[in-house]
Structures are given as C-alpha cells and as structure tokens.
Write an enzyme that holds these catalytic residues in place. Sequence first.
Site, short mmCIF file in Angstrom:
data_model
loop_
_atom_site.label_atom_id
_atom_site.label_comp_id
_atom_site.label_asym_id
_atom_site.label_seq_id
_atom_site.Cartn_x
_atom_site.Cartn_y
_atom_site.Cartn_z
N GLU A 319 85.95 -4.07 5.45
CA GLU A 319 85.07 -2.88 5.37
C GLU A 319 84.20 -2.96 4.13
O GLU A 319 84.68 -3.30 3.05
CB GLU A 319 85.89 -1.59 5.23
CG GLU A 319 86.64 -1.14 6.44
CD GLU A 319 87.46 0.13 6.18
OE1 GLU A 319 87.05 0.97 5.36
OE2 GLU A 319 88.52 0.26 6.81
N GLU A 367 85.30 11.58 9.01
CA GLU A 367 85.64 11.05 7.69
C GLU A 367 86.82 11.82 7.08
O GLU A 367 86.70 12.47 6.04
CB GLU A 367 84.38 11.06 6.82
CG GLU A 367 84.53 10.51 5.41
CD GLU A 367 85.18 9.13 5.30
OE1 GLU A 367 85.04 8.32 6.21
OE2 GLU A 367 85.85 8.90 4.29
C1 BGC Z 1 88.98 3.78 5.35
C2 BGC Z 1 88.13 4.40 6.43
C3 BGC Z 1 87.18 5.42 5.80
C4 BGC Z 1 86.32 4.70 4.80
C5 BGC Z 1 85.28 5.58 4.12
C6 BGC Z 1 88.19 3.36 4.14
O1 BGC Z 1 88.97 3.35 3.01
O2 BGC Z 1 89.66 2.68 5.88
O3 BGC Z 1 88.95 4.97 7.39
O4 BGC Z 1 86.40 6.08 6.74
O5 BGC Z 1 87.14 4.20 3.79
O6 BGC Z 1 85.88 6.56 3.33
#
Ligand code: BGC
Length: 409
Positions: A319, A367
Amino acid sequence: MQKLQFPENFLWGVATSSYQIEGGNFNSDWWEWEKAGKTEGKTGKACDYWNRYKEYHDLLEELGVKFFRLSVEWSRIEPEEGKFSKEAIEHYREILQDIKKRNVKIQLTLWHWTSPVWFQKKYGFYKKGSAKVFTRYVEKIVKEFGNLIDMYITFNEPMVPLGMGYLTGAFPPGCRNPFKFYAALGNMAKAHNESYRIIHDVKPDTKVGITFLYNWYESKGLGILLDAINKITQWYRIDFFGNKIKNFQDYIGIDYYRLGKIRFSLRNLKLDARNQNYFGFTIDEDKNNVMRWISYPEGFYYVLKEAWEKYKLPIYVAENGMPTRKGLEDEERVKFMKEHLAFLHKAIEDGVDVRGYNYWSLMDNFEWLYGVGPRFGLVEMDFENIKHEKRKSFYEYAKICRSNEVESE
Ligand code: BGC
C-alpha cells in the site's frame, strides 16, 4: 524531466480490503462498532463491490495493472463458529475467477482488521485457542481458493489493530489492557506462523507474508529523550511483531504513507488516539491535508532501504497512497505518486529488491474511524448512488503501468 524505467516484470498493482468496499458485512465486529457510534458514519453498502465486482474489475483492465490486492471477509466465510458458508465461498470463487480471467495476479489478505462477531465475543485474539480457530479458517481458504491465489498476506499491519484494539481502545474490541494486548500479539504471531506452515503444506510455491505499516518517524526537540522515544517507536511498530515471525516470511510487505514527526507538548496530556495524542506525545500535522498527514517521499526511500538491510527478503509495497477531499482533478495525488515512485526507483537502483507496488486504493472507500470523508481512490465514489468516476490520477497511473516508466522532475 527524465524517464525512470522500472525492471521488467515489475508488478504494478492496486490494493483494497473487503470490509472497506464490499458493503453489507453485518456479521462483522466492525459493524457492531459502527452501530455503537464509534465511527464517523456507517459502511452500509460501501462501494457494493460484493455485487458490482465486475465493474471494478473492468477498471483493473483499463489501468493495465498486473496485480490486485483484495481481502476476504472471515465473517462471511464462517458466519457461525465452525460452519462455513457454501454460498459465500462460491461467491468469492466467482470474484477471484473473474480477476484471473483478466490476467491479473491476486494478492489475498486473509485478515484486514475485521473478525466475525462470534469470534470477537468468544475469543478475541487475546484468548487461548484463538490462533487455532483462525488457522482453521485459513486452511479452508487455501483448500478452496489455493489454485487462484498468487500471494498471501495473513495479517494486515498487525500492530495497528493490536494497538488500537487493546491499548488505546479506538478499534474493536475496545480494550485498554496491556496484558490482553501482549497476549493478543503472541496469538496473532502464532496464528501467522501456523498459517504460513498450512499454506506451504498445501501450496509450497505460494509466497506468504504480512504487511507492516512502515511510515517514517523522526523526533523533534527534547534531544536525546525524543531520540530514544523514536527508537522505541520504531521497535514497537516493526520489530516487536517482526521478531516473532522472523523465519515465517517469504517477502516483506510494506505499507508506506507519511512522515511522523514526534514531539512532546504539555497542552494535551490525555490519551486520544483518534487525534494522535498519546499522553502528550504527538506527531506534527499538515493542516492542509484532510487527514493531516505529511507527505514525505524521501521517507519511502529510507524505509525501503531499512527493511532490505534488516530482512534481505524481496519487498512488495502492498500500500502507498494519499488522502484527499472529493474532486476529480487530483493533481496532488498525481504528484504524490510520481514523487514516491521516483524514490522507489532510487531504492531499486541502490540494490533494494522491490518486486511490486500497489497504489492504495483503486476506489474511495470506508476509511474506518473516519467514514467516507477522506478519499484515497484513483476513482471517485458517489456513495449515495454507488457510482464511480475516474480521477486524473487514474489516467496517470494507467500510463505508468502500461509504459513501466515514471516521469520525474
Ligand atoms: C490500511 C487501510 C487504510 C489505509 C489508509 C492502511 O494502513 O491498511 O485499510 O484504509 O491505511 O488509512
């Protein structure tokens, strides 16, 4: 302007999680949490991915990504303890098959912060036996979907739900109890290690890991004291869990978002996790950002280097993304993405073995505590009418995925 070429076979991807997009997860502990008024707004139908997954998978093809990170909802698959839902399993199979039909690899998260209500009531990760219950679910998933999955993430950023669920009380089960915290941490690590073994017994070649929320932290003022706090923070966030699963990771999953500049202020000595205040210790904020997050592309480079030196395992960026307000002309997201990718490229040039990158997220979603205010999507959601529209960043990311290169200033 220069063009940064990425390695051949670099996996460009996007990431999501089931609870944040599917909608209708009413057997989940997070739905209970929402009903108790602990979040800003409710998920409701969210993006209705559960029913409209094909529309969203079309976007994967349009982007030209090779990799899609999604999760499955334990509370759908095992709605009652020990009873697996054939219907939910078949539905997930259709979803996964539809992704593969489009020539996209699957990175599946088995637990992205949500548990079935029965699990949370009877066990919670702090109780003995919880790891065993979790791995029974994992075994089922691997047996059912093993042929469709290219890579597994067992737990998403375990230290976030552990800290928020057992120390600050902001996430379910809402405890503030260090003993429960420590027990839950041990059980989760055990559940990961056992899942690692189970997955490899069934599918020896499928890669297994977790994700770390690996933001970059620095301290400000108070000299040595804050330096020490900074080191402790780093140990807490990465090594505390990381050391317990050391020999049970085929790769390192990194989620990187921002800079945390720790400082101490006498103004608020309370524990207030939602506002990032921990007994006076707080982190600097960017007042122009919707979640007050400070974008810090250099930090991405430091984190990748550090993780590589520490683990010497292939790295997948599971991510990376930026919260904004609504709007299709998201120049700031485009800038964020290109700057971060330039630093990722630099890390690769310096010998860090980064194999893939997921942008978080394909579409705006729920979120957690903050509801649908902050927007992370390449695609904007109109949650009332459940419609989506592509942002500028969508087209820019498609160019990157298709050309395998990033234009950098
Ligand atoms: C999480 C997500 C979250 C994103 C933004 C990450 O730490 O895995 O689920 O939406 O952060 O806050």
